[in-house]
Design an enzyme around this catalytic site. Structure first.
Site, PDB file in Angstrom:
ATOM      1  N   ASP A  22       0.828  -1.215   0.000  1.00  0.00           N
ATOM      2  CA  ASP A  22       0.000   0.000   0.000  1.00  0.00           C
ATOM      3  C   ASP A  22       0.860   1.262   0.000  1.00  0.00           C
ATOM      4  OD1 ASP A  22      -2.371   1.393  -0.013  1.00  0.00           O
ATOM      5  OD2 ASP A  22      -2.800   1.109   2.118  1.00  0.00           O
ATOM      6  N   HIS A  39       2.258   3.380  -9.034  1.00  0.00           N
ATOM      7  CA  HIS A  39       2.030   1.945  -9.255  1.00  0.00           C
ATOM      8  C   HIS A  39       3.196   1.338 -10.034  1.00  0.00           C
ATOM      9  CE1 HIS A  39      -1.804   2.240  -7.433  1.00  0.00           C
ATOM     10  NE2 HIS A  39      -2.379   2.927  -8.397  1.00  0.00           N
ATOM     11  N   LEU A 133      10.097 -20.676  -4.939  1.00  0.00           N
ATOM     12  CA  LEU A 133       9.173 -19.753  -4.255  1.00  0.00           C
ATOM     13  C   LEU A 133       7.797 -19.894  -4.895  1.00  0.00           C
ATOM     14  CD1 LEU A 133       8.670 -17.217  -2.366  1.00  0.00           C
ATOM     15  CD2 LEU A 133       9.130 -15.841  -4.387  1.00  0.00           C
TER      16      LEU A 133
HETATM   17  C1  IPE Z   1      -5.556  -2.618  -0.153  1.00  0.00           C
HETATM   18  O1  IPE Z   1      -5.210  -1.291  -0.265  1.00  0.00           O
HETATM   19  C2  IPE Z   1      -5.555  -3.268  -1.508  1.00  0.00           C
HETATM   20  C3  IPE Z   1      -4.255  -3.466  -2.136  1.00  0.00           C
HETATM   21  C4  IPE Z   1      -3.102  -3.152  -1.617  1.00  0.00           C
HETATM   22  C5  IPE Z   1      -4.296  -4.082  -3.422  1.00  0.00           C
HETATM   23  P1  IPE Z   1      -6.293  -0.160  -0.451  1.00  0.00           P
HETATM   24  O2  IPE Z   1      -5.545   1.124  -0.573  1.00  0.00           O
HETATM   25  O3  IPE Z   1      -7.229  -0.499  -1.542  1.00  0.00           O
HETATM   26  O4  IPE Z   1      -7.093  -0.226   0.920  1.00  0.00           O
HETATM   27  P2  IPE Z   1      -7.857   0.905   1.751  1.00  0.00           P
HETATM   28  O5  IPE Z   1      -8.795   1.585   0.802  1.00  0.00           O
HETATM   29  O6  IPE Z   1      -6.824   1.843   2.278  1.00  0.00           O
HETATM   30  O7  IPE Z   1      -8.543   0.164   2.845  1.00  0.00           O
HETATM   31  C1  IPE Z   2      -1.660   0.259  -3.302  1.00  0.00           C
HETATM   32  O1  IPE Z   2      -1.420   1.603  -3.372  1.00  0.00           O
HETATM   33  C2  IPE Z   2      -1.894  -0.369  -4.667  1.00  0.00           C
HETATM   34  C3  IPE Z   2      -3.302  -0.688  -4.950  1.00  0.00           C
HETATM   35  C4  IPE Z   2      -4.295  -0.622  -4.104  1.00  0.00           C
HETATM   36  C5  IPE Z   2      -3.594  -1.150  -6.294  1.00  0.00           C
HETATM   37  P1  IPE Z   2      -2.598   2.664  -3.343  1.00  0.00           P
HETATM   38  O2  IPE Z   2      -2.985   2.985  -4.739  1.00  0.00           O
HETATM   39  O3  IPE Z   2      -3.715   2.206  -2.484  1.00  0.00           O
HETATM   40  O4  IPE Z   2      -1.869   3.911  -2.703  1.00  0.00           O
HETATM   41  P2  IPE Z   2      -2.499   4.942  -1.670  1.00  0.00           P
HETATM   42  O5  IPE Z   2      -3.021   4.162  -0.511  1.00  0.00           O
HETATM   43  O6  IPE Z   2      -3.584   5.669  -2.388  1.00  0.00           O
HETATM   44  O7  IPE Z   2      -1.368   5.827  -1.292  1.00  0.00           O
HETATM   45 MG    MG Z   3      -4.088   2.432  -0.522  1.00  0.00          MG
END
Ligand code: IPE
Ligand code: IPE
Ligand code: MG
Length: 248
Positions: A22, A39, A133
């Site tokens: 995240d 990303h 892995l």
């Molecule tokens: C969880 O992160 C999903 C992934 C890392 C793929 P999100 O950014 O979607 O989760 P919330 O919205 O903070 O709960």
């Molecule tokens: C995690 O990073 C990747 C996915 C959920 C696909 P985020 O896109 O949720 O990044 P933040 O949380 O908005 O910073």
């Molecule tokens: Mg996120």
């Protein structure tokens, strides 16, 4: 420059590490970049983390790449993430295969284009005999969706209520045959589970760091594993040390 000394062996290596990758969006915004750049940087980091995972001797790695809720993001971001999935399969498959990584998918493939579904299935097939892995990619994955899916299959299979056990339910999960995660790592500091492996993480240890995913490197990964090695996993019982003392 002095050569980096090799890492000392870890006292205890988790068999299965699961990561909520995240913070890509915030990493990009901090740099004045579009979220998609975050990303992409996150994907680059994943390559490094896979390598470290092999080095540490961890056998199973599950990564949360796209949740069932992530479809609710702007169409442009969703399209970008689908493009990244495709690129990873096209560009990284050979290398992953050479490194002995077995690819698996958890979640539902239905919402992907037939072409992308085919590529994912092909990647799984090509790497199916690798055993260095096991890399589970959670894409269009939701923990509740997985449980709903399992209940539907159990009913369809005509299983008698008294035969529904903890073990049987586990066999109906997308992760059937994979040991439960020992350690869950969440980057970017959020203190929530976000629908990730809610059945399998009943007794997993957690490590949460404020670091955004693109910056989560080998050193910090190692610190997470060192922290894990210090944990006393009691599973609701009392620690073995205490038991020995009271028996003395
Ligand atoms: C969880 O992160 C999903 C992934 C890392 C793929 P999100 O950014 O979607 O989760 P919330 O919205 O903070 O709960
Ligand atoms: C995690 O990073 C990747 C996915 C959920 C696909 P985020 O896109 O949720 O990044 P933040 O949380 O908005 O910073
Ligand atoms: Mg996120």
């Amino acid at each position: 420059m002095a050569e980096k000394s090799p890492d000392l062996p870890l006292a205890r290596v988790p068999r299965h590490v699961a990561i909520i990758m995240d913070g890509n969006g915030r990493w990009a915004i901090q740099r004045g970049l579009p979220r998609l750049a975050g990303h992409k940087a996150g994907t680059e980091n994943l390559r490094r983390v896979i390598r470290s995972t092999v080095e540490f001797g961890v056998k199973y790695l599950t990564i949360y790449a796209f949740s069932t809720e992530n479809w609710g993001r702007p169409a442009e971001e969703v399209q970008g993430l689908l493009g990244i999935l495709q690129d990873v399969i096209d560009r990284e498959l050979n290398e992953l295969n050479k490194e002995g990584v077995q690819l698996r998918h958890i979640g539902r493939l239905e919402r992907l284009s037939p072409n992308l579904q085919e590529r994912v299935l092909k990647a799984i097939d090509i790497t199916k005999n690798n055993d260095r892995l096991i890399l589970n990619i959670a894409w269009n994955y939701g923990g509740r969706d997985e449980i709903v899916c399992a209940i539907q299959k159990i009913i369809k299979d005509g299983i008698a209520p008294e035969d529904v056990t903890d073990q049987l339910v586990g066999q109906y999960m997308f992760t059937a045959g994979v040991p439960d995660p020992d350690l869950v790592i969440r980057t970017s500091g959020e203190l929530r589970v976000s629908n990730f492996l809610i059945w399998q993480t009943a007794y997993s240890e957690w490590y949460v760091t404020p670091t955004f995913w693109p910056d989560f490197g080998h050193e910090e990964y190692r610190r997470a594993l060192e922290a894990f090695a210090q944990r006393d996993r009691r599973y609701g019982k009392v620690s073995s040390g205490e038991l020995q003392e009271s028996n003395a």
